[in-house]
Design a protein around this motif. Structure first.
Motif, short mmCIF file in Angstrom:
data_model
loop_
_atom_site.label_atom_id
_atom_site.label_comp_id
_atom_site.label_asym_id
_atom_site.label_seq_id
_atom_site.Cartn_x
_atom_site.Cartn_y
_atom_site.Cartn_z
N MET A 281 7.21 7.36 -10.37
CA MET A 281 6.27 7.08 -9.27
C MET A 281 4.83 7.11 -9.76
O MET A 281 3.96 6.47 -9.18
CB MET A 281 6.46 8.12 -8.15
N LYS B 288 4.00 2.82 -1.68
CA LYS B 288 3.82 4.23 -1.31
C LYS B 288 4.84 4.63 -0.25
O LYS B 288 5.43 5.71 -0.31
CB LYS B 288 2.40 4.44 -0.81
N CYS C 210 8.24 5.26 -1.73
CA CYS C 210 8.27 6.52 -2.47
C CYS C 210 8.38 7.71 -1.52
O CYS C 210 9.18 8.63 -1.75
CB CYS C 210 7.01 6.65 -3.33
N ILE C 211 7.60 7.70 -0.46
CA ILE C 211 7.62 8.80 0.51
C ILE C 211 8.98 8.89 1.19
O ILE C 211 9.54 9.98 1.38
CB ILE C 211 6.50 8.63 1.54
N PRO D 261 -1.85 11.60 -7.27
CA PRO D 261 -1.30 10.68 -6.26
C PRO D 261 0.16 10.99 -5.91
O PRO D 261 0.58 10.83 -4.76
CB PRO D 261 -1.42 9.31 -6.92
N VAL D 262 0.93 11.45 -6.90
CA VAL D 262 2.33 11.80 -6.66
C VAL D 262 2.41 13.04 -5.79
O VAL D 262 3.22 13.12 -4.85
CB VAL D 262 3.07 12.03 -8.00
N ARG E 193 0.25 14.00 -3.66
CA ARG E 193 -0.17 13.62 -2.29
C ARG E 193 1.00 12.97 -1.54
O ARG E 193 1.15 13.18 -0.33
CB ARG E 193 -1.36 12.67 -2.37
N MET E 194 1.82 12.21 -2.26
CA MET E 194 2.99 11.61 -1.60
C MET E 194 4.01 12.69 -1.25
O MET E 194 4.65 12.64 -0.20
CB MET E 194 3.61 10.54 -2.51
N GLU F 294 2.78 14.35 1.87
CA GLU F 294 3.00 13.53 3.06
C GLU F 294 4.47 13.55 3.46
O GLU F 294 4.80 13.59 4.65
CB GLU F 294 2.54 12.09 2.79
N ALA F 295 5.36 13.54 2.46
CA ALA F 295 6.79 13.60 2.75
C ALA F 295 7.15 14.95 3.38
O ALA F 295 7.95 15.02 4.31
CB ALA F 295 7.60 13.38 1.47
#
Length: 448
Positions: free
Chosen positions: A166, A174, A177-178, A205-206, A208-209, A212-213
């Motif tokens: 990712m 994105k 990925c999430i 960035p990973v 942050r994903m 969010e998940a």
């Protein structure tokens, strides 16, 4: 960028695509041999879409001659037309897989991306590439086809592979990925994401994903993982985890809130103070502390107090909130204004009207807008008109629902748009709603 410009220039010079349906597979292959990496996308698509052994063999032979984009990418993607055709599908998978094992990096990357179009029939090959390829982009391109499979298995090694891919993926969105990370959370062990948010080995960035998940996930153990995110060295992760926990109704922060209230990051400090007030706002002794906080020399504490005082919404807390409308710091006044508007209490109307005399610059139109949305009325920036209206309506006044005041505002905007006329003066557009013409009849401008 130079390759992109070259490709666009080539396509421009080529003119409209010719009808290729009448050409033989051999003729199309000859086009590839002549044009090499600049081969038209249409030629490669024509071969792939024919879905015959002959056309597939020509496409395979053409692929062997390509080393760069755009031709290479188009050729690898053209094999997707064989999907669902058992014999041709196996030939396509075998061709792309062998190409993905080559030493030439661009060829292996594009082949892996092409192979990802066969997530079921090519799963074994894709998994081998994901697990063994040296190039991270090649692994990421192959992951596109098997990410749902890895997420369903949800093994620790699978998650590690997915997170690494990712970081460099050029094909996965994105959102994809999430969604996959949520699947890992649903299917994996509770400890699968332990410490992931504070682990600097994962690219920001990973993480942050992942955050969010976690925020979207309903799994029981996610709260503990978010809590560990409060120990991250990155302020955006800390702030995101803090808000995610608050949104999930988390109450057991331990000593984390006390630490975050002392954070150097002003946003984190303010939100930590607000969350603490939400947790303890029902305690009368804490409300007293909150009122004292509104007089703190620290503007962040005063700003946070404004939000919290409005949420408690007692007579005393609203009085303290209204005092902050006259704070020396514009940021505190703005937050107090927003909080008073959000509280929607009649006592705030007069206090906001009083501020019309003092606010200047960008704060003035915001204040007028909030007054309008609080009351549903529209008297512009005239304090006198607002005061006259309030004098006649103060007794027993109740603020109308926000939905109604927003509808009233929208209706006014529409009426104004319909009644607006446009004018110009010698070709120059006139924007003002007031205009004065001065006429010079002295004759001084007459030409000799």
């Amino acid at each position: 960028m130079s390759n992109l410009i070259a490709a666009l220039l080539f396509l421009t010079l080529q003119g409209p695509p010719a009808d290729l349906s009448g050409e033989t597979d051999r003729q199309l292959l000859q086009r590839i041999l002549d044009s090499k990496n600049s081969t038209s996308h249409a030629v490669l698509e024509e071969l792939g879409s024919r879905k015959t052994r002959s056309s597939l063999q020509a496409l395979k032979s053409g692929l062997a001659e390509l080393t760069a984009n755009p031709g290479l990418k188009s050729a690898c993607n053209a094999f997707r037309h064989c999907k669902g055709e058992p014999e041709l599908e196996r030939m396509a998978i075998a061709t792309l897989y062998s190409t993905a094992l080559e030493a030439h990096m661009t060829r292996q990357r594009m082949a892996a991306a092409g192979l990802s179009h066969f997530p079921k029939a090519g799963e074994a090959e894709l998994l081998r590439i994901v697990g063994r390829a040296d190039d991270p982009v090649t692994r990421a391109n192959a992951l596109d086809g098997v990410l749902p499979t890895l997420a369903k298995r949800a093994k620790k090694a699978d998650l590690k592979t997915a997170l690494e891919a990712m970081r460099v993926t050029l094909t996965l969105t994105k959102g994809e990925c999430i969604k996959a990370l949520q699947s890992f959370m649903e299917n994996g062990d509770d400890k699968l994401f332990k410490g992931a948010l504070e682990d600097d080995r994962h690219a920001l960035p990973v993480r942050r994903m992942i955050l969010e998940a976690m925020e979207k996930s309903k799994q029981a153990g996610v709260g503990e993982h978010l809590l560990s995110g409060l120990k991250s060295k990155n302020s955006s992760i800390v702030h995101g985890a803090l808000l995610a926990l608050a949104n999930k109704g988390w109450t057991n922060y331990g000593k984390h809130l006390d630490k975050l209230i002392k954070s150097k990051d002003e946003t984190i400090r303010r939100d930590a103070l607000v969350i603490r007030a939400e947790l303890f706002g029902s305690d009368p002794t804490f409300v007293d502390k909150l009122i004292d906080q509104a007089e703190s020399p620290d503007r962040i504490k005063r700003s946070a107090a404004a939000i919290s005082l409005a949420a408690v919404k007692t007579t005393d807390t609203l009085k303290a909130l209204h005092l902050l409308l006259a704070d020396k710091e514009a940021s505190v006044r703005f937050q107090a204004m927003e909080a008073a508007y959000a509280a929607r209490h009649p006592s705030s109307v007069l206090e906001l009207i009083k501020r019309l005399e003092h606010e200047r610059g960008t704060m003035k139109p915001i204040l007028v807008d909030r007054l309008s949305l609080l009351t549903g009325e529209n008297f512009g920036s005239s304090q006198q008109m607002w005061s006259n209206w309030w004098r006649d309506n103060a007794e027993g006044y109740q603020c109308p629902p926000l939905k109604e005041t927003k509808a009233s505002k929208a209706a006014r905007v529409n009426r104004k748009a319909k009644n607006t006329t446009s004018a110009s003066f010698f070709g120059l557009r006139i924007l003002s709603d007031r205009l004065c013409f001065v006429i010079d009849n002295s004759g001084s401008m007459n030409s000799e």
